[in-house]
Design an enzyme around this catalytic site. Structure first.
Site, mmCIF file in Angstrom:
data_model
loop_
_atom_site.group_PDB
_atom_site.id
_atom_site.type_symbol
_atom_site.label_atom_id
_atom_site.label_comp_id
_atom_site.label_asym_id
_atom_site.label_seq_id
_atom_site.Cartn_x
_atom_site.Cartn_y
_atom_site.Cartn_z
ATOM 1 N N ASP A 10 0.785 -1.325 0.034
ATOM 2 C CA ASP A 10 -0.197 0.186 -0.040
ATOM 3 C C ASP A 10 0.802 1.355 0.092
ATOM 4 O O ASP A 10 0.811 1.978 0.931
ATOM 5 C CB ASP A 10 -1.117 -0.034 1.179
ATOM 6 C CG ASP A 10 -0.180 0.185 2.347
ATOM 7 O OD1 ASP A 10 0.937 -0.263 2.517
ATOM 8 O OD2 ASP A 10 -0.880 0.532 3.347
ATOM 9 N N ASP A 15 6.843 1.260 1.730
ATOM 10 C CA ASP A 15 6.656 0.116 0.831
ATOM 11 C C ASP A 15 7.340 0.426 -0.535
ATOM 12 O O ASP A 15 7.719 -0.562 -1.330
ATOM 13 C CB ASP A 15 4.997 0.220 0.138
ATOM 14 C CG ASP A 15 4.014 -0.142 1.543
ATOM 15 O OD1 ASP A 15 3.647 -1.099 1.828
ATOM 16 O OD2 ASP A 15 3.953 1.142 2.432
ATOM 17 N N ASN A 39 -2.518 2.832 3.411
ATOM 18 C CA ASN A 39 -1.770 4.011 3.670
ATOM 19 C C ASN A 39 -2.572 5.025 3.147
ATOM 20 O O ASN A 39 -2.492 6.453 3.646
ATOM 21 C CB ASN A 39 -0.419 4.132 3.396
ATOM 22 C CG ASN A 39 0.395 3.459 4.446
ATOM 23 O OD1 ASN A 39 0.294 3.302 5.717
ATOM 24 N ND2 ASN A 39 1.696 2.694 3.804
ATOM 25 N N THR A 125 2.902 -6.075 2.773
ATOM 26 C CA THR A 125 3.578 -5.023 3.619
ATOM 27 C C THR A 125 2.363 -3.874 3.916
ATOM 28 O O THR A 125 2.504 -2.845 4.269
ATOM 29 C CB THR A 125 4.704 -4.378 2.836
ATOM 30 O OG1 THR A 125 4.221 -3.966 1.744
ATOM 31 C CG2 THR A 125 5.813 -5.259 2.890
ATOM 32 N N PHE A 166 -0.228 -0.798 12.675
ATOM 33 C CA PHE A 166 -1.433 -0.100 11.784
ATOM 34 C C PHE A 166 -1.854 -1.463 10.708
ATOM 35 O O PHE A 166 -3.140 -1.236 10.596
ATOM 36 C CB PHE A 166 -0.773 0.802 10.869
ATOM 37 C CG PHE A 166 -1.448 1.484 9.701
ATOM 38 C CD1 PHE A 166 -2.481 2.424 9.918
ATOM 39 C CD2 PHE A 166 -1.252 0.836 8.379
ATOM 40 C CE1 PHE A 166 -3.295 2.717 8.746
ATOM 41 C CE2 PHE A 166 -1.773 1.498 7.362
ATOM 42 C CZ PHE A 166 -3.010 2.242 7.765
ATOM 43 N N ASN A 167 -0.966 -2.088 10.180
ATOM 44 C CA ASN A 167 -1.436 -3.178 9.133
ATOM 45 C C ASN A 167 -2.336 -4.057 9.682
ATOM 46 O O ASN A 167 -3.490 -4.358 9.025
ATOM 47 C CB ASN A 167 -0.286 -3.803 8.303
ATOM 48 C CG ASN A 167 0.759 -2.961 7.726
ATOM 49 O OD1 ASN A 167 0.175 -1.987 7.128
ATOM 50 N ND2 ASN A 167 2.041 -3.367 7.111
ATOM 51 N N HIS A 240 9.737 0.396 7.605
ATOM 52 C CA HIS A 240 9.376 -0.961 8.071
ATOM 53 C C HIS A 240 9.539 -1.844 7.167
ATOM 54 O O HIS A 240 9.915 -2.846 7.352
ATOM 55 C CB HIS A 240 7.848 -0.837 8.503
ATOM 56 C CG HIS A 240 7.539 0.174 9.597
ATOM 57 N ND1 HIS A 240 7.672 0.170 10.657
ATOM 58 C CD2 HIS A 240 6.915 1.620 9.429
ATOM 59 C CE1 HIS A 240 7.231 1.142 11.655
ATOM 60 N NE2 HIS A 240 6.933 2.007 10.669
ATOM 61 N N ASP A 241 8.684 -1.734 5.937
ATOM 62 C CA ASP A 241 8.319 -2.571 5.132
ATOM 63 C C ASP A 241 9.544 -3.468 4.280
ATOM 64 O O ASP A 241 9.644 -4.689 4.105
ATOM 65 C CB ASP A 241 7.294 -2.292 3.830
ATOM 66 C CG ASP A 241 6.055 -1.646 4.791
ATOM 67 O OD1 ASP A 241 5.540 -2.230 5.593
ATOM 68 O OD2 ASP A 241 5.246 -0.871 3.692
HETATM 69 C C1 BDR Z 1 3.069 -0.207 8.585
HETATM 70 O O1 BDR Z 1 2.019 0.665 8.512
HETATM 71 C C2 BDR Z 1 2.341 1.632 7.201
HETATM 72 O O2 BDR Z 1 2.024 3.016 7.494
HETATM 73 C C3 BDR Z 1 3.705 1.189 6.777
HETATM 74 O O3 BDR Z 1 3.712 1.367 5.469
HETATM 75 C C4 BDR Z 1 3.900 -0.078 7.458
HETATM 76 O O4 BDR Z 1 3.593 -1.126 6.346
HETATM 77 C C5 BDR Z 1 3.953 0.031 9.834
HETATM 78 O O5 BDR Z 1 2.965 0.226 10.840
HETATM 79 CA CA CA Z 2 3.020 -0.705 4.206
#
Ligand code: BDR
Ligand code: CA
Length: 317
Positions: A10, A15, A39, A125, A166-167, A240-241
């Site tokens: 996303d 990402d 996102n 991701t 979040f994810n 992160h991703d």
């Molecule tokens: C995740 O949430 C998204 O905002 C980022 O792309 C990542 O995948 C981190 O919590």
């Molecule tokens: Ca992401």
């Protein structure tokens, strides 16, 4: 050894870096990209993914748009860390990559079924909506996928609430399906991705590459840095991703432990928490593992090497 992956994403600043790592690393073959609302809205993240592939010169990778919202809940975007477009802070090229007309869920299913068993790794991701739906639509993919290495969750930490990431929190029901399905799942969560910081030293190394792609990455870092400062009080942004992609490339970079993990879907304060049960040794049939350690220097070596390769290939194109 080459690893075939489907990146379900996303984009999203991190990402985008995950896409670049997958495209620029010689041990990864990116066999498909699918997008999911997360996102930002689905049309935005899909456009962003097309633009990043265009930027990287990856015109042959099939890419399809998947689900625009979670299974049961309204979409909750992350504009405070990615901006309204999902990729604020950089100028995106007009995409020249064509969108596959299939639904993203069908692209995942078709790609997995067409490949030899246990050859494709799924790397989600974003919210896990597409992956959950793919399981429900075509359960045969479960035995055919090599493994699922997802960015999401965490054992001791949250970012979208005190205990949820979040994810996972965005589509907890989908996440629960993915974690409870009996296939190998590696949770690359906040425990490790909060160590993948784009520090000044990292940015200097990217700058030294001197390519337009490196400048693009610096633009991503700059926006992400300010956003993470303002939204979550970080000095440097956690990227992160790409950590999930790095785990596929070289498992020794991301240390894991086998532990049963499920997802909270009803808690008032704990919705979307990934619940890892460390009370006793994991049973023999435990199919989930949690990432707990990151060799951050080696992670950044991989990312910077991929940006370098792609950037030079673009310069010579
Ligand atoms: C995740 O949430 C998204 O905002 C980022 O792309 C990542 O995948 C981190 O919590
Ligand atoms: Ca992401």
């Amino acid at each position: 050894m080459s690893h075939q992956i489907i990146l379900d994403c996303d984009p999203g600043h991190d990402d985008a870096i995950a896409l670049l790592l997958a495209l620029g690393n010689p041990d990864i073959e990116l066999v498909a990209v699918t997008t999911v609302g997360g996102n930002a809205a689905l049309d935005q993240v899909t456009r962003n993914a097309l633009a990043v592939l265009t930027m990287a010169g990856a015109t042959e990778v099939p890419i399809a748009a998947g689900c625009g919202r979670p299974l049961l809940r309204p979409i909750e975007v992350a504009a405070d860390v990615h901006g309204d477009s999902g990729l604020d802070g950089v100028v995106l090229p007009q995409p020249t990559v064509r969108l596959d007309p299939r639904h993203g869920v069908d692209l995942i299913i078709d790609t997995v079924l067409a490949a030899a068993p246990k050859t494709i790794t799924l790397v989600p991701t974003g919210p896990l909506t597409n992956i959950a739906l793919a399981i429900r639509k075509e359960p045969r993919i479960v035995d055919r996928v090599a493994e699922v290495v997802l960015m999401g969750g965490g054992v001791h930490v949250g970012n979208w609430s005190a205990v949820a990431e979040f994810n996972v929190k965005t589509d907890p029901e989908a996440a629960r399906i993915v974690f409870e399905t009996a296939w190998p799942v590696t949770m690359v969560g906040l425990d490790v991705t909060h160590q993948a910081l784009a520090t000044d030293a990292v940015a200097e190394r990217v700058k030294a590459l001197g390519t337009p792609l490196a400048e693009f990455v610096l633009g991503l870092f700059a926006f992400f840095r300010q956003a993470y400062r303002d939204a979550q009080g970080f000095d440097f942004p956690p990227v992160h991703d790409p950590v999930a992609v790095a785990r596929v490339i070289d498992p020794s970079i991301v240390g894991t432990v086998r532990v049963p993990i499920t997802v909270e879907t009803v808690g008032e304060q704990t919705l979307g928490m990934t619940v890892a049960d460390f009370r006793r040794a994991a049973p023999p049939d435990c199919h989930t593992q949690a990432a707990l350690t990151l060799a951050a220097d080696r992670f950044w070596d991989l990312v910077i090497d991929a940006i370098d390769r792609l950037g030079k290939a673009r310069d010579h194109a």
